[in-house]
Design a protein around this motif. Sequence first.
Motif, PDB file in Angstrom:
ATOM      1  N   ILE A 184     -16.677 -51.632  34.418  1.00  0.00           N
ATOM      2  CA  ILE A 184     -16.976 -51.469  33.000  1.00  0.00           C
ATOM      3  C   ILE A 184     -16.584 -52.736  32.252  1.00  0.00           C
ATOM      4  N   CYS A 185     -17.250 -52.980  31.157  1.00  0.00           N
ATOM      5  CA  CYS A 185     -16.959 -54.166  30.343  1.00  0.00           C
ATOM      6  C   CYS A 185     -15.857 -53.873  29.323  1.00  0.00           C
ATOM      7  N   ALA A 186     -15.818 -52.658  28.827  1.00  0.00           N
ATOM      8  CA  ALA A 186     -14.865 -52.322  27.767  1.00  0.00           C
ATOM      9  C   ALA A 186     -13.454 -52.229  28.328  1.00  0.00           C
ATOM     10  N   GLY A 187     -12.540 -52.902  27.676  1.00  0.00           N
ATOM     11  CA  GLY A 187     -11.137 -52.889  28.073  1.00  0.00           C
ATOM     12  C   GLY A 187     -10.260 -53.147  26.860  1.00  0.00           C
ATOM     13  N   LEU A 188      -9.340 -54.087  26.999  1.00  0.00           N
ATOM     14  CA  LEU A 188      -8.363 -54.353  25.948  1.00  0.00           C
ATOM     15  C   LEU A 188      -9.009 -54.703  24.614  1.00  0.00           C
ATOM     16  N   GLU A 189     -10.023 -55.540  24.636  1.00  0.00           N
ATOM     17  CA  GLU A 189     -10.699 -55.925  23.385  1.00  0.00           C
ATOM     18  C   GLU A 189     -11.218 -54.684  22.662  1.00  0.00           C
ATOM     19  N   PHE A 190     -11.787 -53.756  23.420  1.00  0.00           N
ATOM     20  CA  PHE A 190     -12.308 -52.518  22.844  1.00  0.00           C
ATOM     21  C   PHE A 190     -11.165 -51.650  22.325  1.00  0.00           C
ATOM     22  N   VAL A 191     -10.134 -51.469  23.156  1.00  0.00           N
ATOM     23  CA  VAL A 191      -9.011 -50.592  22.799  1.00  0.00           C
ATOM     24  C   VAL A 191      -8.319 -51.069  21.522  1.00  0.00           C
ATOM     25  N   ARG A 192      -8.220 -52.378  21.355  1.00  0.00           N
ATOM     26  CA  ARG A 192      -7.567 -52.918  20.158  1.00  0.00           C
ATOM     27  C   ARG A 192      -8.289 -52.521  18.885  1.00  0.00           C
ATOM     28  N   GLN A 193      -9.546 -52.145  18.992  1.00  0.00           N
ATOM     29  CA  GLN A 193     -10.332 -51.780  17.817  1.00  0.00           C
ATOM     30  C   GLN A 193     -10.400 -50.273  17.570  1.00  0.00           C
ATOM     31  N   VAL A 194      -9.938 -49.473  18.536  1.00  0.00           N
ATOM     32  CA  VAL A 194      -9.925 -48.023  18.369  1.00  0.00           C
ATOM     33  C   VAL A 194      -8.859 -47.660  17.337  1.00  0.00           C
ATOM     34  N   LYS A 195      -9.180 -46.719  16.456  1.00  0.00           N
ATOM     35  CA  LYS A 195      -8.284 -46.356  15.365  1.00  0.00           C
ATOM     36  C   LYS A 195      -7.756 -44.923  15.535  1.00  0.00           C
ATOM     37  N   PRO A 196      -6.627 -44.748  16.221  1.00  0.00           N
ATOM     38  CA  PRO A 196      -6.032 -43.411  16.286  1.00  0.00           C
ATOM     39  C   PRO A 196      -5.555 -43.001  14.887  1.00  0.00           C
ATOM     40  N   VAL A 197      -5.683 -41.736  14.576  1.00  0.00           N
ATOM     41  CA  VAL A 197      -5.292 -41.231  13.256  1.00  0.00           C
ATOM     42  C   VAL A 197      -4.522 -39.919  13.370  1.00  0.00           C
ATOM     43  N   ARG A 198      -3.743 -39.654  12.331  1.00  0.00           N
ATOM     44  CA  ARG A 198      -3.137 -38.328  12.146  1.00  0.00           C
ATOM     45  C   ARG A 198      -3.969 -37.617  11.095  1.00  0.00           C
ATOM     46  N   PHE A 199      -4.054 -36.302  11.216  1.00  0.00           N
ATOM     47  CA  PHE A 199      -4.866 -35.546  10.257  1.00  0.00           C
ATOM     48  C   PHE A 199      -4.475 -34.074  10.292  1.00  0.00           C
ATOM     49  N   ASN A 200      -4.977 -33.332   9.320  1.00  0.00           N
ATOM     50  CA  ASN A 200      -4.881 -31.881   9.303  1.00  0.00           C
ATOM     51  C   ASN A 200      -6.301 -31.340   9.438  1.00  0.00           C
ATOM     52  N   TRP A 201      -6.449 -30.314  10.256  1.00  0.00           N
ATOM     53  CA  TRP A 201      -7.766 -29.706  10.443  1.00  0.00           C
ATOM     54  C   TRP A 201      -8.173 -28.945   9.188  1.00  0.00           C
ATOM     55  N   LYS A 202      -9.404 -29.128   8.774  1.00  0.00           N
ATOM     56  CA  LYS A 202     -10.006 -28.342   7.703  1.00  0.00           C
ATOM     57  C   LYS A 202     -11.463 -28.155   8.105  1.00  0.00           C
ATOM     58  N   LEU A 203     -11.655 -27.290   9.081  1.00  0.00           N
ATOM     59  CA  LEU A 203     -12.974 -27.095   9.670  1.00  0.00           C
ATOM     60  C   LEU A 203     -13.962 -26.561   8.641  1.00  0.00           C
ATOM     61  N   ARG A 204     -15.120 -27.212   8.593  1.00  0.00           N
ATOM     62  CA  ARG A 204     -16.172 -26.724   7.694  1.00  0.00           C
ATOM     63  C   ARG A 204     -16.602 -25.330   8.134  1.00  0.00           C
ATOM     64  N   ASP A 205     -17.121 -24.593   7.233  1.00  0.00           N
ATOM     65  CA  ASP A 205     -17.622 -23.241   7.519  1.00  0.00           C
ATOM     66  C   ASP A 205     -16.510 -22.302   7.968  1.00  0.00           C
ATOM     67  N   THR A 206     -15.243 -22.630   7.626  1.00  0.00           N
ATOM     68  CA  THR A 206     -14.126 -21.719   7.898  1.00  0.00           C
ATOM     69  C   THR A 206     -13.285 -21.637   6.630  1.00  0.00           C
ATOM     70  N   ASP A 207     -12.307 -20.781   6.680  1.00  0.00           N
ATOM     71  CA  ASP A 207     -11.375 -20.697   5.549  1.00  0.00           C
ATOM     72  C   ASP A 207      -9.956 -20.653   6.097  1.00  0.00           C
ATOM     73  N   SER A 208      -9.004 -20.358   5.235  1.00  0.00           N
ATOM     74  CA  SER A 208      -7.596 -20.411   5.626  1.00  0.00           C
ATOM     75  C   SER A 208      -7.216 -19.382   6.686  1.00  0.00           C
ATOM     76  N   SER A 209      -8.108 -18.468   7.011  1.00  0.00           N
ATOM     77  CA  SER A 209      -7.794 -17.488   8.057  1.00  0.00           C
ATOM     78  C   SER A 209      -8.019 -18.068   9.461  1.00  0.00           C
ATOM     79  N   HIS A 210      -8.678 -19.206   9.545  1.00  0.00           N
ATOM     80  CA  HIS A 210      -8.924 -19.835  10.852  1.00  0.00           C
ATOM     81  C   HIS A 210      -7.592 -20.329  11.420  1.00  0.00           C
ATOM     82  N   PRO A 211      -7.345 -20.123  12.735  1.00  0.00           N
ATOM     83  CA  PRO A 211      -6.044 -20.490  13.325  1.00  0.00           C
ATOM     84  C   PRO A 211      -5.700 -21.979  13.222  1.00  0.00           C
ATOM     85  N   ARG A 212      -6.706 -22.841  13.151  1.00  0.00           N
ATOM     86  CA  ARG A 212      -6.405 -24.275  13.053  1.00  0.00           C
ATOM     87  C   ARG A 212      -6.434 -24.795  11.618  1.00  0.00           C
TER      88      ARG A 212
END
Length: 121
Positions: free
Chosen positions: A11-39
């Motif tokens: 594969i060609c993708a390696g360190l150069e690719f990984v350096r550009q990946v953006k890991p994030v923290r977030f809270n789930w707010k799934l569309r088409d659901t409400d606060s009763s959804h487990p996530r």
Amino acid sequence: DCRDKTCVTPICAGLEFVRQVKPVRFNWKLRDTDSSHPRWMMPDAGFLAQDLLDLVNEYSVSQGYDAKAQLKLAHDLDPDSLEIDPGRLVPILVKAVQELAQANEDLVNRVTALEAKLNTQ
């Protein structure tokens, strides 16, 4: 199983690719659901499908091949529900670690040679 694969190339993708990946923290707010959804509002960490799609598309252009088809990190078959497959990052991460290990080995060899040169003076 290698017997089930053809046209095998590194594969060609390696360190150069990984350096550009953006890991994030977030809270789930799934569309088409409400606060009763487990996530609902559950904290998590991961990636944004839009970010990975953009990165794969940019990488495809810069590397001159269809990275989207080969890497399969994100899927946009349904524009209303983009998906990622984080497990597909494993081969890319392994290549990045290999590249880092090689760079580290090169630096160790360089330092060793410089130390030897200093000790002979």
